[in-house]
Scaffold this motif. Sequence first.
Motif, mmCIF file in Angstrom:
data_model
loop_
_atom_site.group_PDB
_atom_site.id
_atom_site.type_symbol
_atom_site.label_atom_id
_atom_site.label_comp_id
_atom_site.label_asym_id
_atom_site.label_seq_id
_atom_site.Cartn_x
_atom_site.Cartn_y
_atom_site.Cartn_z
ATOM 1 N N GLU A 194 -8.556 11.851 -4.637
ATOM 2 C CA GLU A 194 -9.242 10.581 -4.095
ATOM 3 C C GLU A 194 -8.386 9.485 -4.039
ATOM 4 O O GLU A 194 -8.313 8.579 -3.402
ATOM 5 N N GLU A 195 -7.437 9.214 -5.033
ATOM 6 C CA GLU A 195 -6.394 7.985 -5.399
ATOM 7 C C GLU A 195 -5.486 8.273 -4.205
ATOM 8 O O GLU A 195 -5.349 7.112 -3.532
ATOM 9 N N GLU A 196 -5.116 9.408 -3.935
ATOM 10 C CA GLU A 196 -3.957 9.326 -2.743
ATOM 11 C C GLU A 196 -4.664 9.256 -1.543
ATOM 12 O O GLU A 196 -3.937 8.449 -0.522
ATOM 13 N N GLU A 197 -5.775 10.103 -1.289
ATOM 14 C CA GLU A 197 -6.562 9.532 -0.008
ATOM 15 C C GLU A 197 -6.783 8.324 0.283
ATOM 16 O O GLU A 197 -6.844 7.861 1.325
ATOM 17 N N ASN A 198 -7.416 7.701 -0.802
ATOM 18 C CA ASN A 198 -7.709 6.170 -0.562
ATOM 19 C C ASN A 198 -6.485 5.147 0.127
ATOM 20 O O ASN A 198 -6.486 4.500 0.902
ATOM 21 N N ALA A 199 -5.294 5.451 -0.761
ATOM 22 C CA ALA A 199 -4.160 4.657 -0.407
ATOM 23 C C ALA A 199 -3.872 5.133 1.067
ATOM 24 O O ALA A 199 -3.181 4.334 1.780
ATOM 25 N N GLN A 200 -3.721 6.405 1.224
ATOM 26 C CA GLN A 200 -3.021 7.015 2.518
ATOM 27 C C GLN A 200 -4.022 6.499 3.706
ATOM 28 O O GLN A 200 -3.615 6.197 5.027
ATOM 29 N N PHE B 126 0.747 -1.150 0.035
ATOM 30 C CA PHE B 126 0.070 -0.032 0.051
ATOM 31 C C PHE B 126 0.795 1.263 0.061
ATOM 32 O O PHE B 126 0.521 2.276 -0.596
ATOM 33 N N GLU B 127 1.805 1.148 0.410
ATOM 34 C CA GLU B 127 2.945 2.398 0.482
ATOM 35 C C GLU B 127 3.391 2.462 -0.621
ATOM 36 O O GLU B 127 3.575 3.437 -1.312
ATOM 37 N N SER B 128 3.810 1.502 -1.523
ATOM 38 C CA SER B 128 4.230 1.559 -2.953
ATOM 39 C C SER B 128 2.991 2.131 -3.842
ATOM 40 O O SER B 128 3.294 2.847 -4.724
ATOM 41 N N THR B 129 1.645 1.747 -3.482
ATOM 42 C CA THR B 129 0.735 2.474 -4.215
ATOM 43 C C THR B 129 0.486 3.816 -3.908
ATOM 44 O O THR B 129 0.320 4.534 -4.986
ATOM 45 N N LEU B 130 0.664 4.362 -2.753
ATOM 46 C CA LEU B 130 0.611 5.751 -2.560
ATOM 47 C C LEU B 130 1.927 6.273 -3.312
ATOM 48 O O LEU B 130 1.601 7.516 -3.921
ATOM 49 N N GLU B 131 2.899 5.823 -3.249
ATOM 50 C CA GLU B 131 4.100 6.516 -3.879
ATOM 51 C C GLU B 131 4.052 6.730 -5.378
ATOM 52 O O GLU B 131 4.086 7.464 -6.001
ATOM 53 N N HIS B 132 3.286 5.451 -5.842
ATOM 54 C CA HIS B 132 2.916 5.578 -7.461
ATOM 55 C C HIS B 132 1.900 6.741 -7.764
ATOM 56 O O HIS B 132 2.088 7.302 -8.627
ATOM 57 N N GLU B 133 0.926 6.633 -6.878
ATOM 58 C CA GLU B 133 -0.289 7.718 -7.090
ATOM 59 C C GLU B 133 0.205 9.031 -7.083
ATOM 60 O O GLU B 133 -0.027 10.106 -7.708
ATOM 61 N N GLN B 134 1.125 9.391 -6.163
ATOM 62 C CA GLN B 134 1.903 10.650 -6.062
ATOM 63 C C GLN B 134 2.611 11.076 -7.490
ATOM 64 O O GLN B 134 2.790 12.135 -7.657
ATOM 65 N N GLU B 135 3.404 10.056 -7.990
ATOM 66 C CA GLU B 135 3.980 10.194 -9.359
ATOM 67 C C GLU B 135 2.920 10.539 -10.404
ATOM 68 O O GLU B 135 3.186 11.333 -11.102
ATOM 69 N N ILE B 136 1.953 9.803 -10.342
ATOM 70 C CA ILE B 136 0.824 10.115 -11.413
ATOM 71 C C ILE B 136 0.140 11.505 -11.184
ATOM 72 O O ILE B 136 0.122 12.075 -12.229
ATOM 73 N N THR B 137 -0.012 11.886 -9.973
ATOM 74 C CA THR B 137 -0.422 13.212 -9.756
ATOM 75 C C THR B 137 0.682 14.179 -10.461
ATOM 76 O O THR B 137 -0.014 15.234 -10.952
ATOM 77 N N ALA B 138 1.881 13.893 -10.134
ATOM 78 C CA ALA B 138 2.917 14.850 -10.704
ATOM 79 C C ALA B 138 2.898 15.045 -12.295
ATOM 80 O O ALA B 138 2.951 16.045 -12.788
ATOM 81 N N MET B 139 2.660 13.709 -12.707
ATOM 82 C CA MET B 139 2.468 13.701 -14.248
ATOM 83 C C MET B 139 1.349 14.420 -14.751
ATOM 84 O O MET B 139 1.262 15.194 -15.790
ATOM 85 N N ILE B 140 0.121 14.282 -14.116
ATOM 86 C CA ILE B 140 -1.265 15.032 -14.498
ATOM 87 C C ILE B 140 -0.880 16.551 -14.440
ATOM 88 O O ILE B 140 -1.339 17.462 -15.012
#
Length: 174
Positions: free
Chosen positions: A129-135, A87-101
């Motif tokens: 929402e994606e970051e909040e869910n993982a967090q 789940f920590e890897s998920t959050l990290e991945h979503e943070q990277e996607i946020t930066a790309m968007i």
Amino acid sequence: MLNKKIEKAINTQINVEMWSAYLYLSMAAYCHSIGQTGMARWYEVQFKEEQDHAKILFNYVIQRNGRVILSAIDTVPTEWKSILDVFESTLEHEQEITAMINNLFALTTQENDYATQSMLKWFIDEQVEEEENAQTIIDNLNIIKDNGFGIYTLDKELGARAYTQAAPLANSIL
Ligand code: FEO
């Protein structure tokens, strides 16, 4: 007609969303391998949602008379150290996607492409929402630690997640 720079950037994002889908399917496989079927179900829903994200962008390029170019999807990780690690890897991945968007959004300002910018607003909100869910899941896991009943309960709760098609696809004819 789509500006070529924007078209290329959206094509890259389509590939990244498909990679994300593949990553979450791999995480689902990992969760199954350690007997967490509810968590696996949560990642299977995530897998479908990422495919929706790619399809929204795909549809948009077609709508603007652009050209979708699909490229190879890179390999994804297959092993994690623990449930918390996945789940920590998920959050990290979503943070990277946020930066790309965010970078894509910034590019639309530079290129005065306000139609693409408007389409991307859905993704900006989705990333919150994606970051909040993982967090939230990470916070729960940090409280539970290795309490077996806690893990069992969280697994049941995450397994109840249902897939709903992303709103921008609802009225799409593509
Ligand atoms: Fe497509 Fe999980 O962001």
